[in-house]
Enzyme design. Structure first.
Site, PDB file in Angstrom:
ATOM      1  N   SER A 273      29.248  30.476 -23.826  1.00 32.35           N
ATOM      2  CA  SER A 273      28.002  30.019 -23.209  1.00 32.35           C
ATOM      3  C   SER A 273      27.456  31.045 -22.225  1.00 32.35           C
ATOM      4  CB  SER A 273      28.257  28.700 -22.470  1.00 32.35           C
ATOM      5  OG  SER A 273      29.089  28.926 -21.341  1.00 32.35           O
ATOM      6  N   VAL A 276      29.279  30.901 -18.624  1.00 36.80           N
ATOM      7  CA  VAL A 276      30.578  31.568 -18.550  1.00 36.80           C
ATOM      8  C   VAL A 276      30.409  33.073 -18.725  1.00 36.80           C
ATOM      9  CG1 VAL A 276      32.884  31.725 -19.567  1.00 36.80           C
ATOM     10  CG2 VAL A 276      31.763  29.502 -19.381  1.00 36.80           C
ATOM     11  N   GLY A 277      29.459  33.471 -19.580  1.00 42.27           N
ATOM     12  CA  GLY A 277      29.206  34.899 -19.779  1.00 42.27           C
ATOM     13  C   GLY A 277      28.826  35.601 -18.483  1.00 42.27           C
ATOM     14  N   GLU A 294      28.228  37.571 -26.512  1.00 44.60           N
ATOM     15  CA  GLU A 294      27.510  36.838 -27.556  1.00 44.60           C
ATOM     16  C   GLU A 294      27.455  35.399 -27.086  1.00 44.60           C
ATOM     17  OE1 GLU A 294      26.175  34.618 -29.859  1.00 44.60           O
ATOM     18  OE2 GLU A 294      28.116  34.550 -30.881  1.00 44.60           O
TER      19      GLU A 294
END
Length: 591
Positions: A273, A276-277, A294
């Site tokens: 997500s 979190v990225g 990604e």
């Protein structure tokens, strides 16, 4: 014809030789992977007979269960930071040995894996199905075919793109050779999502290992059971080629485990997500390691009026319902031209109403379960928001015979019309089997609607005119575009995969993804060593001559001037300056 026929004969002969060479079988050993505890329920933990209600809090264990039945599968340890760092240390030692191996040995590793995958498709798909709730067909499409294609591409072209690449050296360095070398980075870290547990492990692993790295992969807490089994396949193949232990590690745990991994490795690959990225990026900034993110998408599916409705409707249904819609590159926004809007909606409604969801390994179902706990509630909240703002449900699939404990793990495929961009369903990533369909009048309007998103992963454009479809796709701000098809890009493993905006950045797949696992080093050396060596011209040798700048000025014009006569004149000035005695600025200084 007399001149060309020998070339034709030679070309034909070369083609025949290549064909015969392809028919020669490789000597690929088989590997034995113990799966006795995976599909035999009798060997499962005693809790297997109970319905498992997963805990919402993180503990020292990762509890595993089947989403489709809520059957207990067992548990794995949630590794602490010091345990993670020790795994990375061991992987680093293994990488130093592996980096010295030949591409021949690495290709043999890939062939062993490919042979096992092709011969054990059913086992791999059943493990994926049990851990994520997807159907066997969805597992075959997303796990098996994609991974086999990745391996095939690496076998065919991987070495070619990792060999030194010679580049032009320009006018001023014509006496040099210039090249780019690709060296392994060291230990690659990957944190991968649960939706394709087999492919999401193999995809970064294959690129990292083939380019000479080791890799430590943290699997999702929602797919740890399958991930730890898939590691056995990798370890068996590594052992078969004499690779060092610990070259590939799979670790389990929660956020603390992932944070420790980010701070220990030389590169991070993340699939998940945007939220979190961003946290991973902040953590990676502490050690300044490269990151590939990604982060999912909200892909637009544009349908012009000059298409075959029944043909495109089938593709649309697959794009929305594949793996219960749990795809980063799933079709999530459907824009259909007003002239065929009614007929298109009627056709997809007919298809979706024939779809039944249920436990994939228990009965014959078209669609499986929702993997993540309570995700069905979020999907329903998106639908409710749309309904409150004027949308309408025009078609739903059905749900089959589901155990009482697993009811909340299912969401029937749903078609919604009268949607607009004020609705969360058209802005937030749903990650579920919902088809919101909106009409458009002109190509310009379709482009505007498609670009009105925080995401930018992929798109699909359908038109009877390929030129028209290409023109629309070229205006969409995303990293992946399919013309008259959906997500076929991913089956072309020579292509990079990734997006822009909230879909992340960096690429995996293709040449770009393979080289992203490398230290890219520029190397320049003398072309005719030792006959011609680099020599500092007299006017700019220390101490600098009074004519030093004039020499540089003439040299620049001789090399890069646009007028040929001016360049020749400047060249004469360069030669004249070189022939003069070196009079430095300090030579006239008196004591």
């Amino acid at each position: 014809m007399a001149f060309w026929w020998p070339l034709v004969v030679i070309g034909f002969a070369v083609g025949i030789c290549k064909l015969l060479f392809m028919l020669i079988p490789y000597n690929v050993p088989s590997i034995d992977v113990d799966a006795s505890d995976i599909l035999d329920d009798g060997n499962q933990a005693k809790e297997n007979s109970f319905i498992y209600i997963p805990s919402r809090r993180q503990t020292d264990k990762v509890q595993c269960y089947e989403p489709a039945t809520m059957k207990y599968l067992g548990y794995f340890p949630a590794l602490k930071p010091d345990e993670v760092k020790e795994r990375v240390v061991q992987a680093r030692k293994a990488q130093k040995v592996w980096a010295k191996t030949s591409f021949k040995q690495r290709r043999q590793f890939l062939r062993i894996l490919l042979k096992y995958i092709v011969e054990h498709q059913k086992l791999i798909c059943e493990v994926s199905s049990r851990d994520t709730g997807k159907t066997m067909v969805d597992a075959s499409l997303g796990e098996i075919m994609t991974t086999c294609e990745k391996i095939h591409w690496l076998l065919s072209e991987g070495e070619k793109w990792l060999k030194p690449e010679y580049r032009s050296c320009g006018r001023s360095m014509i006496h040099k050779t210039a090249k780019v070398e690709f060296h392994p980075l060291g230990v690659v870290g990957a944190i991968v999502s649960w939706n394709y547990p087999f492919h999401n492990i193999f995809n970064p692993m294959l690129a990292a290992v083939f380019s000479g790295n080791s890799i430590v992969i943290k699997v999702s807490e929602n797919a740890s059971w399958s991930g730890c089994f898939y590691l056995r396949i990798i370890q068996a193949a590594l052992s078969a080629v004499g690779a060092p232990e610990n070259l590939v590690e799979v670790i389990t745990g929660f956020a603390e485990t992932g944070e420790a991994l980010v701070s220990s490795v030389d590169k991070m690959i993340f699939v998940g997500s945007p939220g979190v990225g961003k946290m991973i990026m902040r953590k990676a900034a502490d050690t300044l390691i490269p990151v590939t993110l990604e982060l999912g998408g909200k892909d637009a599916f544009i349908v012009c009026e000059d298409i075959d409705v029944s043909h495109v409707a089938q593709i649309a249904a697959r794009g929305a319902l594949q793996s219960s819609g749990q795809n980063c590159a799933g079709a999530e926004r459907f824009y259909v031209h007003k002239d065929i809007y009614s007929s298109f909606v009627a056709e997809v409604v007919r298809i979706v109403k024939s779809v039944t969801a249920g436990p994939p390994l228990v009965g014959k179902y078209d669609m499986g379960a929702i993997c993540m706990q309570e995700h069905s509630e979020r999907l329903q909240s998106l639908v409710n928001d749309a309904l409150d703002k004027g949308a309408e449900i025009v078609g739903r699939g059905s749900v089959g015979n589901i155990g009482e404990g697993a009811v909340d793990q299912y969401f029937p495929p749903t078609i919604i019309v009268n949607v607009n961009h004020s609705m969360k369903l058209m802005q937030e990533e749903a990650f579920g089997p919902i088809m919101p369909i909106m009409k458009f009048s002109t190509d310009e309007e379709a482009v505007t609607l498609a670009n009105d998103s925080n995401y930018g992963l992929g798109c699909a454009v359908f038109s009877g005119s390929q030129r028209r479809a290409r023109e629309i796709a070229s205006q969409l701000h995303c990293g992946v575009a399919a013309i008259n098809d959906f997500a076929s890009n991913y089956m072309c493993q020579s292509l990079p995969f990734g997006g822009v905006k909230d879909s992340g950045f960096g690429r995996f797949g293709g040449v770009e993804g393979l080289r992203a696992c490398c230290l890219v080093k520029s190397v320049v050396e003398d072309r005719f060593w030792p006959l011609i060596k680099t020599k500092i011209p007299k006017p700019i040798q220390y101490p600098i001559s009074e004519s030093g700048f004039e020499f540089q000025e003439s040299l620049v014009e001789a090399l890069y001037g646009l007028n040929v006569l001016d360049r020749l004149r400047a060249l004469v000035d360069v030669l004249k300056t070189l022939s003069e005695p070196n009079t430095s600025k300090n030579s006239k200084r008196t004591d």
